[in-house]
Design a protein around this motif. Structure first.
Motif, PDB file in Angstrom:
ATOM      1  N   GLU A  11     -16.421  -3.382 -29.803  1.00 15.68           N
ATOM      2  CA  GLU A  11     -17.076  -2.115 -30.148  1.00 15.68           C
ATOM      3  C   GLU A  11     -17.662  -1.441 -28.912  1.00 15.68           C
ATOM      4  N   ARG A  12     -18.272  -2.223 -28.035  1.00 17.23           N
ATOM      5  CA  ARG A  12     -18.831  -1.655 -26.796  1.00 17.23           C
ATOM      6  C   ARG A  12     -17.718  -1.060 -25.927  1.00 17.23           C
ATOM      7  N   ALA A  13     -16.628  -1.795 -25.781  1.00 18.09           N
ATOM      8  CA  ALA A  13     -15.511  -1.297 -24.976  1.00 18.09           C
ATOM      9  C   ALA A  13     -14.924  -0.038 -25.602  1.00 18.09           C
ATOM     10  N   TYR A  14     -14.741  -0.060 -26.914  1.00 18.66           N
ATOM     11  CA  TYR A  14     -14.203   1.095 -27.649  1.00 18.66           C
ATOM     12  C   TYR A  14     -15.074   2.324 -27.395  1.00 18.66           C
ATOM     13  N   GLU A  15     -16.402   2.157 -27.543  1.00 18.86           N
ATOM     14  CA  GLU A  15     -17.329   3.279 -27.374  1.00 18.86           C
ATOM     15  C   GLU A  15     -17.299   3.846 -25.954  1.00 18.86           C
ATOM     16  N   GLY A  16     -16.896   3.031 -24.988  1.00 17.14           N
ATOM     17  CA  GLY A  16     -16.800   3.506 -23.623  1.00 17.14           C
ATOM     18  C   GLY A  16     -15.465   4.146 -23.296  1.00 17.14           C
ATOM     19  N   ILE A  17     -14.396   3.576 -23.813  1.00 21.35           N
ATOM     20  CA  ILE A  17     -13.052   4.021 -23.418  1.00 21.35           C
ATOM     21  C   ILE A  17     -12.523   5.167 -24.277  1.00 21.35           C
ATOM     22  N   VAL A  18     -12.651   5.062 -25.586  1.00 18.67           N
ATOM     23  CA  VAL A  18     -12.013   6.033 -26.487  1.00 18.67           C
ATOM     24  C   VAL A  18     -12.533   7.461 -26.262  1.00 18.67           C
ATOM     25  N   PRO A  19     -13.844   7.705 -26.249  1.00 18.87           N
ATOM     26  CA  PRO A  19     -14.300   9.093 -26.056  1.00 18.87           C
ATOM     27  C   PRO A  19     -13.854   9.698 -24.719  1.00 18.87           C
ATOM     28  N   LEU A  20     -13.874   8.898 -23.663  1.00 17.83           N
ATOM     29  CA  LEU A  20     -13.434   9.410 -22.354  1.00 17.83           C
ATOM     30  C   LEU A  20     -11.944   9.730 -22.352  1.00 17.83           C
ATOM     31  N   THR A  21     -11.165   8.873 -22.987  1.00 17.65           N
ATOM     32  CA  THR A  21      -9.717   9.106 -23.050  1.00 17.65           C
ATOM     33  C   THR A  21      -9.418  10.339 -23.903  1.00 17.65           C
ATOM     34  N   LYS A  22     -10.132  10.482 -25.017  1.00 19.46           N
ATOM     35  CA  LYS A  22      -9.946  11.670 -25.857  1.00 19.46           C
ATOM     36  C   LYS A  22     -10.322  12.931 -25.095  1.00 19.46           C
ATOM     37  N   LYS A  23     -11.404  12.875 -24.336  1.00 20.10           N
ATOM     38  CA  LYS A  23     -11.836  14.035 -23.562  1.00 20.10           C
ATOM     39  C   LYS A  23     -10.773  14.431 -22.526  1.00 20.10           C
ATOM     40  N   ALA A  24     -10.176  13.427 -21.880  1.00 19.32           N
ATOM     41  CA  ALA A  24      -9.113  13.704 -20.914  1.00 19.32           C
ATOM     42  C   ALA A  24      -7.913  14.352 -21.594  1.00 19.32           C
ATOM     43  N   LEU A  25      -7.543  13.846 -22.759  1.00 19.70           N
ATOM     44  CA  LEU A  25      -6.409  14.418 -23.492  1.00 19.70           C
ATOM     45  C   LEU A  25      -6.719  15.842 -23.962  1.00 19.70           C
ATOM     46  N   GLN A  26      -7.926  16.049 -24.442  1.00 20.72           N
ATOM     47  CA  GLN A  26      -8.315  17.391 -24.884  1.00 20.72           C
ATOM     48  C   GLN A  26      -8.387  18.366 -23.702  1.00 20.72           C
ATOM     49  N   GLY A  27      -8.622  17.817 -22.511  1.00 22.39           N
ATOM     50  CA  GLY A  27      -8.683  18.647 -21.311  1.00 22.39           C
ATOM     51  C   GLY A  27      -7.326  18.956 -20.714  1.00 22.39           C
ATOM     52  N   GLY A  28      -6.261  18.449 -21.321  1.00 21.43           N
ATOM     53  CA  GLY A  28      -4.923  18.800 -20.864  1.00 21.43           C
ATOM     54  C   GLY A  28      -4.141  17.678 -20.216  1.00 21.43           C
ATOM     55  N   THR A  29      -4.735  16.502 -20.066  1.00 21.93           N
ATOM     56  CA  THR A  29      -3.989  15.388 -19.489  1.00 21.93           C
ATOM     57  C   THR A  29      -2.878  14.978 -20.447  1.00 21.93           C
ATOM     58  N   ASN A  30      -1.711  14.733 -19.897  1.00 22.63           N
ATOM     59  CA  ASN A  30      -0.543  14.371 -20.679  1.00 22.63           C
ATOM     60  C   ASN A  30      -0.714  12.972 -21.279  1.00 22.63           C
ATOM     61  N   PHE A  31      -0.267  12.779 -22.495  1.00 23.04           N
ATOM     62  CA  PHE A  31      -0.352  11.491 -23.181  1.00 23.04           C
ATOM     63  C   PHE A  31       0.385  10.400 -22.401  1.00 23.04           C
ATOM     64  N   ASN A  32       1.436  10.768 -21.674  1.00 24.70           N
ATOM     65  CA  ASN A  32       2.222   9.799 -20.910  1.00 24.70           C
ATOM     66  C   ASN A  32       1.697   9.576 -19.495  1.00 24.70           C
ATOM     67  N   ASP A  33       0.576  10.193 -19.153  1.00 25.75           N
ATOM     68  CA  ASP A  33      -0.041   9.980 -17.851  1.00 25.75           C
ATOM     69  C   ASP A  33      -0.341   8.485 -17.679  1.00 25.75           C
ATOM     70  N   PRO A  34      -0.068   7.919 -16.494  1.00 25.68           N
ATOM     71  CA  PRO A  34      -0.289   6.485 -16.287  1.00 25.68           C
ATOM     72  C   PRO A  34      -1.720   6.025 -16.588  1.00 25.68           C
ATOM     73  N   ASP A  35      -2.718   6.833 -16.247  1.00 28.01           N
ATOM     74  CA  ASP A  35      -4.104   6.447 -16.534  1.00 28.01           C
ATOM     75  C   ASP A  35      -4.379   6.423 -18.034  1.00 28.01           C
ATOM     76  N   ILE A  36      -3.844   7.389 -18.749  1.00 33.91           N
ATOM     77  CA  ILE A  36      -4.003   7.416 -20.216  1.00 33.91           C
ATOM     78  C   ILE A  36      -3.302   6.214 -20.825  1.00 33.91           C
ATOM     79  N   GLN A  37      -2.116   5.906 -20.373  1.00 41.92           N
ATOM     80  CA  GLN A  37      -1.373   4.770 -20.918  1.00 41.92           C
ATOM     81  C   GLN A  37      -2.081   3.445 -20.621  1.00 41.92           C
ATOM     82  N   ARG A  38      -2.717   3.321 -19.445  1.00 41.42           N
ATOM     83  CA  ARG A  38      -3.489   2.110 -19.150  1.00 41.42           C
ATOM     84  C   ARG A  38      -4.673   1.990 -20.103  1.00 41.42           C
TER      85      ARG A  38
END
Length: 98
Positions: free
Chosen positions: A26-53
């Motif tokens: 839960e702690r990891a989820y709360e740290g990673i998911v919102p940041l990843t969603k923010k990056a995707l909403q900001g225009g980062t491609n879903f297939n970007d290597p950082d998003i995929q990691r």
């Protein structure tokens, strides 16, 4: 009596390990998911290597078995599915989370 006590400690250890795993997840989820969603909403491609990691790390958070498979199928296939993830893992269905 000693055998029952050993069994009790074994069960307690197993239960603690699962709870500890859930809290860590839960702690990891709360740290990673919102940041990843923010990056995707900001225009980062879903297939970007950082998003995929990030997605590979998020994929490891639900427990092994059906819940992990259900989580992967429901939320990790594409950008729109991923963006439907709640920011708080406590809002996930038991079929995909702890």
């Amino acid at each position: 009596m000693l055998q029952a006590l050993r069994l009790l400690w074994t069960l307690a250890g197993t239960i603690y390990g699962q709870i500890s795993g859930m809290l860590d997840a839960e702690r990891a989820y709360e740290g990673i998911v919102p940041l990843t969603k923010k990056a995707l909403q900001g225009g980062t491609n879903f297939n970007d290597p950082d998003i995929q990691r990030a997605i590979l790390e998020i994929e490891k958070l639900p427990p092994f078995g059906a819940r992990r498979n259900n989580f992967r199928k429901e939320y990790l296939k594409n950008k729109s599915d991923f963006l439907s993830l709640p920011d708080d893992p406590r809002h996930l269905d038991n079929g995909v989370w702890w």
